[in-house]
Design a protein around this motif. Structure first.
Motif, PDB file in Angstrom:
ATOM      1  N   PRO A  60      50.022  41.264  30.526  1.00 50.73           N
ATOM      2  CA  PRO A  60      49.710  41.712  31.882  1.00 50.73           C
ATOM      3  C   PRO A  60      49.607  40.508  32.835  1.00 50.73           C
ATOM      4  O   PRO A  60      48.632  39.765  32.802  1.00 50.73           O
ATOM      5  CB  PRO A  60      48.361  42.419  31.714  1.00 50.73           C
ATOM      6  CG  PRO A  60      47.725  41.746  30.531  1.00 50.73           C
ATOM      7  CD  PRO A  60      48.859  41.326  29.636  1.00 50.73           C
ATOM      8  N   VAL A  61      50.633  40.305  33.645  1.00 49.08           N
ATOM      9  CA  VAL A  61      50.684  39.164  34.556  1.00 49.08           C
ATOM     10  C   VAL A  61      50.860  39.684  35.975  1.00 49.08           C
ATOM     11  O   VAL A  61      51.718  40.532  36.239  1.00 49.08           O
ATOM     12  CB  VAL A  61      51.841  38.212  34.181  1.00 49.08           C
ATOM     13  CG1 VAL A  61      51.928  37.048  35.154  1.00 49.08           C
ATOM     14  CG2 VAL A  61      51.679  37.705  32.753  1.00 49.08           C
ATOM     15  N   ALA A  62      50.053  39.149  36.891  1.00 54.25           N
ATOM     16  CA  ALA A  62      50.121  39.559  38.295  1.00 54.25           C
ATOM     17  C   ALA A  62      51.399  39.029  38.946  1.00 54.25           C
ATOM     18  O   ALA A  62      51.955  38.014  38.509  1.00 54.25           O
ATOM     19  CB  ALA A  62      48.901  39.036  39.040  1.00 54.25           C
ATOM     20  N   PRO A  63      51.880  39.686  40.000  1.00 55.84           N
ATOM     21  CA  PRO A  63      53.036  39.164  40.738  1.00 55.84           C
ATOM     22  C   PRO A  63      52.741  37.769  41.303  1.00 55.84           C
ATOM     23  O   PRO A  63      51.593  37.429  41.578  1.00 55.84           O
ATOM     24  CB  PRO A  63      53.226  40.178  41.871  1.00 55.84           C
ATOM     25  CG  PRO A  63      52.548  41.422  41.390  1.00 55.84           C
ATOM     26  CD  PRO A  63      51.409  40.968  40.528  1.00 55.84           C
ATOM     27  N   ASP A 126      36.576  32.185  36.522  1.00 53.62           N
ATOM     28  CA  ASP A 126      36.342  32.818  37.825  1.00 53.62           C
ATOM     29  C   ASP A 126      35.887  34.253  37.592  1.00 53.62           C
ATOM     30  O   ASP A 126      36.025  34.775  36.485  1.00 53.62           O
ATOM     31  CB  ASP A 126      37.630  32.776  38.663  1.00 53.62           C
ATOM     32  CG  ASP A 126      38.690  33.704  38.094  1.00 53.62           C
ATOM     33  OD1 ASP A 126      38.803  34.837  38.590  1.00 53.62           O
ATOM     34  OD2 ASP A 126      39.394  33.319  37.149  1.00 53.62           O
ATOM     35  N   PRO A 127      35.361  34.911  38.624  1.00 55.45           N
ATOM     36  CA  PRO A 127      34.891  36.295  38.434  1.00 55.45           C
ATOM     37  C   PRO A 127      35.985  37.344  38.599  1.00 55.45           C
ATOM     38  O   PRO A 127      35.693  38.526  38.715  1.00 55.45           O
ATOM     39  CB  PRO A 127      33.824  36.447  39.523  1.00 55.45           C
ATOM     40  CG  PRO A 127      34.289  35.550  40.614  1.00 55.45           C
ATOM     41  CD  PRO A 127      34.947  34.375  39.931  1.00 55.45           C
ATOM     42  N   GLY A 128      37.241  36.937  38.583  1.00 49.18           N
ATOM     43  CA  GLY A 128      38.348  37.872  38.785  1.00 49.18           C
ATOM     44  C   GLY A 128      38.738  38.622  37.532  1.00 49.18           C
ATOM     45  O   GLY A 128      38.015  38.640  36.528  1.00 49.18           O
ATOM     46  N   PRO A 129      39.938  39.230  37.551  1.00 50.01           N
ATOM     47  CA  PRO A 129      40.364  40.116  36.458  1.00 50.01           C
ATOM     48  C   PRO A 129      40.999  39.404  35.262  1.00 50.01           C
ATOM     49  O   PRO A 129      41.621  40.040  34.435  1.00 50.01           O
ATOM     50  CB  PRO A 129      41.391  41.017  37.146  1.00 50.01           C
ATOM     51  CG  PRO A 129      41.990  40.143  38.197  1.00 50.01           C
ATOM     52  CD  PRO A 129      40.865  39.264  38.679  1.00 50.01           C
ATOM     53  N   ALA A 160      47.933  30.709  35.214  1.00 50.81           N
ATOM     54  CA  ALA A 160      46.697  30.753  34.419  1.00 50.81           C
ATOM     55  C   ALA A 160      46.893  31.694  33.234  1.00 50.81           C
ATOM     56  O   ALA A 160      47.439  32.789  33.376  1.00 50.81           O
ATOM     57  CB  ALA A 160      45.538  31.236  35.287  1.00 50.81           C
ATOM     58  N   TYR A 161      46.444  31.240  32.066  1.00 53.83           N
ATOM     59  CA  TYR A 161      46.611  32.063  30.872  1.00 53.83           C
ATOM     60  C   TYR A 161      45.384  31.921  29.973  1.00 53.83           C
ATOM     61  O   TYR A 161      44.751  30.875  29.941  1.00 53.83           O
ATOM     62  CB  TYR A 161      47.884  31.667  30.109  1.00 53.83           C
ATOM     63  CG  TYR A 161      47.826  30.277  29.511  1.00 53.83           C
ATOM     64  CD1 TYR A 161      47.401  30.085  28.202  1.00 53.83           C
ATOM     65  CD2 TYR A 161      48.160  29.156  30.271  1.00 53.83           C
ATOM     66  CE1 TYR A 161      47.328  28.802  27.656  1.00 53.83           C
ATOM     67  CE2 TYR A 161      48.091  27.883  29.732  1.00 53.83           C
ATOM     68  CZ  TYR A 161      47.670  27.713  28.430  1.00 53.83           C
ATOM     69  OH  TYR A 161      47.590  26.460  27.901  1.00 53.83           O
ATOM     70  N   GLU A 190      47.904  35.480  34.151  1.00 51.72           N
ATOM     71  CA  GLU A 190      47.759  36.505  33.121  1.00 51.72           C
ATOM     72  C   GLU A 190      46.386  37.133  33.243  1.00 51.72           C
ATOM     73  O   GLU A 190      45.374  36.432  33.287  1.00 51.72           O
ATOM     74  CB  GLU A 190      47.961  35.898  31.738  1.00 51.72           C
ATOM     75  CG  GLU A 190      48.026  36.944  30.658  1.00 51.72           C
ATOM     76  CD  GLU A 190      48.268  36.333  29.290  1.00 51.72           C
ATOM     77  OE1 GLU A 190      47.652  36.843  28.325  1.00 51.72           O
ATOM     78  OE2 GLU A 190      49.018  35.353  29.194  1.00 51.72           O
ATOM     79  N   LEU A 191      46.344  38.443  33.312  1.00 49.96           N
ATOM     80  CA  LEU A 191      45.098  39.181  33.551  1.00 49.96           C
ATOM     81  C   LEU A 191      44.587  39.803  32.269  1.00 49.96           C
ATOM     82  O   LEU A 191      45.295  39.880  31.270  1.00 49.96           O
ATOM     83  CB  LEU A 191      45.356  40.255  34.615  1.00 49.96           C
ATOM     84  CG  LEU A 191      45.992  39.739  35.912  1.00 49.96           C
ATOM     85  CD1 LEU A 191      46.308  40.897  36.840  1.00 49.96           C
ATOM     86  CD2 LEU A 191      45.100  38.717  36.587  1.00 49.96           C
ATOM     87  N   ALA A 192      43.357  40.262  32.332  1.00 52.57           N
ATOM     88  CA  ALA A 192      42.786  40.965  31.186  1.00 52.57           C
ATOM     89  C   ALA A 192      43.571  42.246  30.970  1.00 52.57           C
ATOM     90  O   ALA A 192      43.979  42.916  31.914  1.00 52.57           O
ATOM     91  CB  ALA A 192      41.312  41.263  31.415  1.00 52.57           C
ATOM     92  N   GLY A 193      43.793  42.576  29.736  1.00 51.63           N
ATOM     93  CA  GLY A 193      44.531  43.776  29.416  1.00 51.63           C
ATOM     94  C   GLY A 193      44.427  44.091  27.947  1.00 51.63           C
ATOM     95  O   GLY A 193      43.577  43.543  27.250  1.00 51.63           O
ATOM     96  N   PRO A 194      45.310  44.939  27.447  1.00 57.77           N
ATOM     97  CA  PRO A 194      45.208  45.354  26.052  1.00 57.77           C
ATOM     98  C   PRO A 194      45.457  44.227  25.055  1.00 57.77           C
ATOM     99  O   PRO A 194      45.068  44.325  23.910  1.00 57.77           O
ATOM    100  CB  PRO A 194      46.273  46.446  25.924  1.00 57.77           C
ATOM    101  CG  PRO A 194      47.228  46.199  27.046  1.00 57.77           C
ATOM    102  CD  PRO A 194      46.417  45.569  28.145  1.00 57.77           C
TER     103      PRO A 194
END
Length: 197
Positions: A60-63, A126-129, A160-161, A190-194
């Motif tokens: 899961p990676v943000a645009p 950071d406090p993000g996703p 970021a990963y 890269e965001l938190a995900g499965p």
């Protein structure tokens, strides 16, 4: 997984980042995403657990957000040493070599791995996703290096990963110390995900 598998993983990550550096930032990001997905899906040294690998469809990676790419000088900072106990590499020692200031985000400590060969290490929490334990921006020992320009170090938050321990509890990874924690949510990379976080 053998040590030769880990060696091959590191070579492939190094090659991936070399390819990224040769492209314009947004194209490099697309190459990075595709390369990481390929490594995670098929490489024997990938950090996914076998049960997770079977269901893996991509990280899961943000645009890409060009506003979160920085070229910044490493500014002097008081020397500081820290040691991180890891499950796979024993105690890893780091020396602070300076700081970078990312406009709108904050100031981060820049670390040098103070062991054989050395390498630059730049973690972020950071406090993000993203992964709750923090993410890595640069880890040159393992090939994660976006390079430098005449203006300074390339720090691109879109890359970021999470460390390997986000996927497999058998790994124990150095997490960001207090000087690498910011209050601003970083909603790229890269965001938190499965499969992590």
């Amino acid at each position: 997984m053998t040590r030769l598998d880990v060696l091959d993983w590191r070579r492939r990550v190094t090659d991936l980042y070399a390819a990224v550096r040769a492209l314009p930032p947004e194209e490099g990001h697309a190459r990075w995403r595709a390369g990481r997905d390929e490594l995670f899906a098929h490489h024997p040294a990938g950090p996914l657990l076998p049960a997770d690998r079977a269901a893996f469809t991509g990280l899961p990676v943000a645009p890409y957000d060009p506003a979160l790419r920085f070229e910044v000088p490493v500014e002097p900072a008081e020397p500081l040493r820290r040691e991180a106990v890891t499950g796979t590499d024993g105690t890893v020692a780091f020396e602070r070599i300076g700081t970078v200031t990312l406009p709108g985000v904050g100031t981060l400590d820049v670390w040098w791995l103070d062991q054989y060969g050395g390498g630059l290490f730049l973690p972020l929490k950071d406090p993000g996703p993203g992964y709750g334990g923090g993410r890595y921006l640069l880890d040159t020992v393992k090939g994660a290096d976006l390079g430098s320009t005449e203006r300074g170090l390339v720090v691109d938050l879109n890359f970021a990963y999470p460390p390997s321990c986000a996927y497999d509890p058998a790994w124990a990874c150095p997490l960001p110390p207090p000087g690498n924690v910011v209050d601003v949510p970083v909603t790229v990379g890269e965001l938190a995900g499965p499969w992590g976080g």
